[in-house]
Design a protein around this motif. Structure first.
Motif, short mmCIF file in Angstrom:
data_model
loop_
_atom_site.label_atom_id
_atom_site.label_comp_id
_atom_site.label_asym_id
_atom_site.label_seq_id
_atom_site.Cartn_x
_atom_site.Cartn_y
_atom_site.Cartn_z
N THR B 301 0.83 -1.20 0.00
CA THR B 301 0.00 0.00 0.00
C THR B 301 0.86 1.25 0.00
OG1 THR B 301 -1.79 -1.13 1.11
CG2 THR B 301 -1.74 1.25 1.33
N GLU B 302 1.99 1.16 0.71
CA GLU B 302 2.88 2.32 0.77
C GLU B 302 3.45 2.65 -0.60
OE1 GLU B 302 2.67 -0.08 2.91
OE2 GLU B 302 2.51 0.81 4.91
N VAL B 303 3.74 1.61 -1.40
CA VAL B 303 4.22 1.86 -2.76
C VAL B 303 3.17 2.65 -3.52
CG1 VAL B 303 4.75 0.80 -4.98
CG2 VAL B 303 5.74 -0.13 -2.89
N ALA B 304 1.91 2.19 -3.43
CA ALA B 304 0.84 2.87 -4.15
C ALA B 304 0.70 4.31 -3.70
CB ALA B 304 -0.48 2.10 -3.95
N ARG B 305 0.71 4.50 -2.38
CA ARG B 305 0.50 5.85 -1.86
C ARG B 305 1.66 6.78 -2.20
NH1 ARG B 305 -3.58 7.04 1.92
NH2 ARG B 305 -2.23 8.72 2.60
N PRO B 312 4.74 11.38 1.12
CA PRO B 312 5.98 11.87 0.52
C PRO B 312 6.99 10.74 0.34
CG PRO B 312 5.85 12.49 2.84
CD PRO B 312 4.55 11.85 2.49
N SER B 313 7.76 10.78 -0.74
CA SER B 313 8.82 9.79 -0.92
C SER B 313 10.16 10.49 -0.75
CB SER B 313 8.71 9.12 -2.28
OG SER B 313 8.60 10.09 -3.29
N ARG B 314 11.14 9.69 -0.34
CA ARG B 314 12.46 10.24 -0.04
C ARG B 314 13.33 10.25 -1.30
NH1 ARG B 314 16.70 7.71 2.87
NH2 ARG B 314 15.50 5.83 2.53
N ALA B 315 13.17 9.21 -2.08
CA ALA B 315 13.95 9.11 -3.31
C ALA B 315 13.15 8.29 -4.31
CB ALA B 315 15.29 8.43 -3.03
N GLY B 316 13.56 8.35 -5.56
CA GLY B 316 12.91 7.53 -6.56
C GLY B 316 12.68 8.30 -7.85
N LEU B 341 -7.12 3.27 -6.10
CA LEU B 341 -8.33 2.81 -5.44
C LEU B 341 -7.92 2.15 -4.14
CD1 LEU B 341 -8.68 2.40 -8.70
CD2 LEU B 341 -10.93 1.62 -8.00
N SER B 342 -8.19 2.82 -3.03
CA SER B 342 -7.68 2.40 -1.74
C SER B 342 -8.31 1.10 -1.25
CB SER B 342 -7.93 3.49 -0.72
OG SER B 342 -7.77 2.99 0.57
#
Lengths: 335, 526
Positions: B301-305, B312-316, B341-342
């Motif tokens: 789920t964290e990947v999706a969010r 917020p993401s740190r890197a990528g 879609l959660s």
């Protein structure tokens, strides 16, 4: 698209648009309206001085300030926010109107819009505090309430600013644009901005997102709506009404009274709530708010005519708020 | 497990129960018997009447007619409290926990031990809770704050709370909806320990595999009426499903495999967040369903969010159709045609108090349904009706309030929202959670259709059969990292579980050689 719509319409049985929710919301407004009529009728029988055309106009006139503030605040409350700064903010705006028009000598045609925009600016600051800095609305606007109260006194040096020498300023509230009808302009202004607000709330993106954010802020954000920006817009929009109320009250009194704002915010919120808008957001209407504001005015006016002391008027108003909100819950079938 | 001697007299006997709500007949001639010492599975599609029956048993509602007997004696609970005192504990699908209170405080809420009538006795509260948790073999700290626990552990708190009343009958409504396989095994262990000759469990579930593992008999209900009861040992899954939906369900074929040669639509490199994700990389092709498998808390789920900018993401680096993009918030993602879609529809997906058309139009409101800031209600309604028709959303009209729809139809409303927005990339997080078998099948077909139309789909799911059935490729995650991307051909239940339970610091290749049995590593959670 149009073809599809008409096809859909043709297939639709006549009763299909009449959903339970639509019926209920109509009924809900009807009931608030019905209680207004009941209270009005009660006073009409209770006092011979109540049920006159002049008194009717006077009730409308006394609804203007609370009504204007309440209409703006309806947007904020539907979005599940609150604005406590509207009362003292209005006093500050009245003072600013004096500063623009009396002190700086700007013509009202420029000073009035500036004052309204100043109100919008206060709302903008509220919105930024709420949406960007994530200060809870209650706290952010409580702070603004205190700031505005203090600034109104500082800017005016704690003395009223009189508009005596400004020709036409008081006419904004007290004049009669429609000859023969005897309705003060302030009432017409309230009706006009209410109609406009009703339209904005039900027919525009701003209104749709106001309901969406109030219903479920997170889901709205995940649906790709820039919730932060729209919340700022909602508070700023409601701020315009603070400015307008500042103009209307100073025009009515002929002066800007820096210390008179406190307490108006609670009356305005009461009007919104009596009108069926939910403090938890997602539900409400401008018509309801107007009815709520009228109920407060009718009560104040009627009780005054019946020579009931001011102290008791507040007691009764408090009880009416409780009954109204409780009745609303029962109507909705909530436990 | 069944106590044959007591079979004649049921532990809980429900006979000829009717219950109507204004305009709806929820139950008609409902019956059910729970024997001593058995686990009885109760199955039925959403709307079949399970929740109503639960509400009658827990004293929230009163039946219009019919009899309830608990251990032979008439059973008429007047409130949930009363039901507990009479010996029936119910664990609802949605937890009744206070997130800010501790485990111990939640277990004994409303009956806290006191001193001198007024003072709370916190020491005894903790001691009682510790003893209870110990007796139930639950690895929970009584002082832990419930809101900070994982879903699985929160459920353990619910179970501890339910069992602290020492009930005769324990009813569990969809207890495994949010659990992974290892957690389900732990739960089943608990249930087996609870069942003695004088107690029984009613186990409501949609998952046939679980029912086969834990239940003795299964009772099927449909449209508020009793359909049949079967011994689990002799019942075949398709038969039960057919009884449940009133028709046989054709199970679809596996996808034909990788869509090699198809263009890469989305390429994610080195996605990391402060909290969990470390260097997550994968790509998504046009017309592909990319499954995301892993245990609860693996970071799917964290990947999706993070991908849609909700967190917020740190890197990528995210490359969309060959162009690098920056996604700061879900509004950016929506503009780029990525819809999320959660897993928690009610909290993150729907405006429950608003009607179907308002929900459907929410994402695309400004692009498609406005002119100069004004909402074009006619166009909006027509579009909502059309998409409701295409997706077969069961609703009296598009003016219906979303909260009155069933789970499956609510999910379709959320899907409709993104279809109307015309997104190319759809991220489904647990698309069939809490949805009954019939509607599940429809959602599967819908996902396949969307992929066939050239949409690219990321599907996060905790149900391996679902992953295996739909995915062209499977990304397996563990503890915030991608441990493996499996092609359809090599993805098996065992294989996925293996990589899902891999600790990321282990060398995947080495671990693979060892051939660790699936799920073992995580079985005994702390």
């Amino acid at each position: 698209m149009t073809v599809l719509k008409s096809e859909a319409d043709r297939r639709r049985p006549w009763w299909e648009g009449v959903t339970l929710a639509a019926l209920r919301s109509r009924l809900q407004q009807l009931l608030a309206f019905a209680s207004l009529i009941v209270i009005y009728t009660f006073f009409a029988f209770a006092s011979p001085y109540f049920f006159t055309y002049d008194n009717f106009i006077s009730i409308l006139y006394s609804t203007v300030v609370i009504g204007t503030l309440a209409v703006g605040t309806t947007f904020v409350i539907i979005s599940a926010g609150i604005d406590l700064s509207i009362g003292t903010g209005m006093a500050l705006c009245a003072v600013m109107s004096g500063v623009f028009i009396v002190n700086a000598g700007l013509p009202p045609a420029l000073g009035v819009p500036l004052t309204v925009l100043f109100g919008g600016f206060m709302g903008l600051v509220n919105g930024i505090n709420v949406a960007v800095l994530r200060v809870p609305p209650f706290i952010a606007t409580l702070a603004m309430m205190l700031v505005a109260e203090g600034l109104a006194l500082v800017v005016s040096d704690s003395t009223p600013i009189y508009f005596n020498d400004v020709s036409g300023y008081t006419g904004i509230s007290t004049g009669h644009l429609v000859p023969g009808l005897d309705i003060p302009n302030a009432v017409l202004v309230l009706l006009a901005v209410s109609a406009l607000s009703g339209l904005l709330l039900t027919k525009t993106v701003l209104g749709r997102y106001t309901y969406s954010i109030g219903s479920n802020e997170e889901a709205t954000a995940l649906s790709g709506v820039n919730v932060r920006r729209w919340k700022i817009a909602i508070y700023a929009f409601a701020g315009l009404f603070i400015g307008l109320a500042g103009v209307l009250i100073s025009a009515r009194l002929g002066s800007a009274q820096p210390a008179t704002g406190m307490g108006y915010e609670l009356q305005a919120i009461a009007a919104v709530v009596i009108g069926g808008t939910s403090l938890s957001g997602g539900k409400g209407s401008i018509v309801g708010t107007l009815i709520g504001a009228l109920i407060i005015s009718v009560l104040n006016n009627g009780l005054q005519i019946m020579s009931i002391p001011q102290e008791w008027q507040n007691v009764i108003l408090g009880c009416v708020i409780l009954v109204a909100v409780y009745a609303d819950r029962v109507r909705r079938g909530e436990p | 497990m069944t106590a044959a001697g007591d079979a004649a007299r049921a532990l809980l006997d429900v006979e000829g129960v009717d219950k109507s709500f204004p305009g709806v007949r929820a139950l008609h001639g409902m019956r059910l018997d729970l024997r001593h010492g058995e686990v009885l599975a109760l199955v039925g599609e959403n709307g079949a009447g399970k929740s109503t029956l639960m509400k009658l048993l827990s004293g929230i509602h009163t039946a219009d007619s019919g009899t309830f007997r608990l251990n032979g004696a008439p059973y008429h609970p007047t409130s949930p409290r009363h039901a507990l005192e009479l010996g029936i504990s119910i664990i609802h699908q949605e937890f009744n926990l206070v997130p800010d209170l501790t485990v111990a405080q939640n277990i004994y809420i409303g009956r806290e031990p006191r001193r001198a009538r007024l003072l709370l006795d916190d020491r005894r509260l903790r001691a009682d809770a510790a003893e209870l948790l110990d007796r139930l073999h639950l690895p929970l700290d009584p002082r832990a704050v419930v809101g900070e626990l994982t879903v699985a552990h929160q459920q353990m708190v619910e179970i501890a709370k339910a069992l602290s009343y020492r009930p005769r009958v324990l009813i569990m409504d969809e207890p495994t909806a949010a659990l992974n396989d290892a957690e389900v095994a732990t739960l089943h262990e608990l249930i087996r320990r609870f069942v003695r000759p004088d107690t029984g469990v009613i186990y409501i579930s949609h998952r046939m595999a679980e029912i086969k593992r834990i239940a003795d008999r299964v009772t099927v209900i449909r449209d508020g009426e009793y359909v049949a009861t079967r011994e689990v040992a002799g019942a075949e899954t398709p038969e039960i499903i057919a009884l449940m939906v009133g028709r046989a369900i054709r199970s679809g074929a596996r996808p034909e495999g990788v869509r090699e040669g198809r263009e890469v639509v989305l390429d994610v490199q080195g996605l990391s967040t402060k909290a969990l994700l470390t260097d997550v990389s994968f790509d998504l092709r046009r017309g592909e369903i990319l499954g995301f498998a892993g245990l609860m808390g693996a970071g799917r789920t964290e990947v999706a969010r993070a991908l849609v900018g909700a967190d917020p993401s740190r890197a990528g680096r995210i490359t969309l159709r060959g162009k690098e993009v920056r996604i700061g918030n879900p509004a950016d993602a929506a503009r780029l045609g990525i819809g999320y879609l959660s897993e928690d529809r009610k909290r993150f997906g729907l405006l429950l108090e608003q009607d179907v058309k308002a929900n459907v139009a929410l994402s695309a409101l400004r692009d498609r349904f406005t002119r100069a800031g004004f909402v074009r209600d006619g166009a909006l309604r027509a579009q909502a009706e059309r998409v409701a028709g295409t997706l077969r959303i069961k609703t009296p009209s598009v003016h219906q309030t979303a909260k009155h729809l069933s789970g499956g139809n609510q999910q379709k409303v959320v899907i409709a929202k993104w279809l109307v927005k015309d997104c190319d990339i759809l991220i489904f997080d647990e698309p069939t959670r809490g949805i009954d078998v019939g509607a599940k099948e429809e959602i599967y077909q819908l996902l396949n259709q969307l992929a066939a139309q050239g949409k690219s789909i990321i599907m996060i799911s905790s149900e391996l059969p679902e992953i295996l059935r739909l995915s062209h490729r499977v990304v397996v995650m563990s503890e915030g990292r991608v441990t493996r991307v499996l092609e359809a051909g090599e993805a098996t239940q065992e294989n996925i579980m293996h990589y899902a339970t891999l600790r990321p610091d282990e060398n995947p290749a080495d671990a693979a050689e060892l051939g660790l049995p699936a799920g073992e590593e995580k079985a005994g959670r702390p």
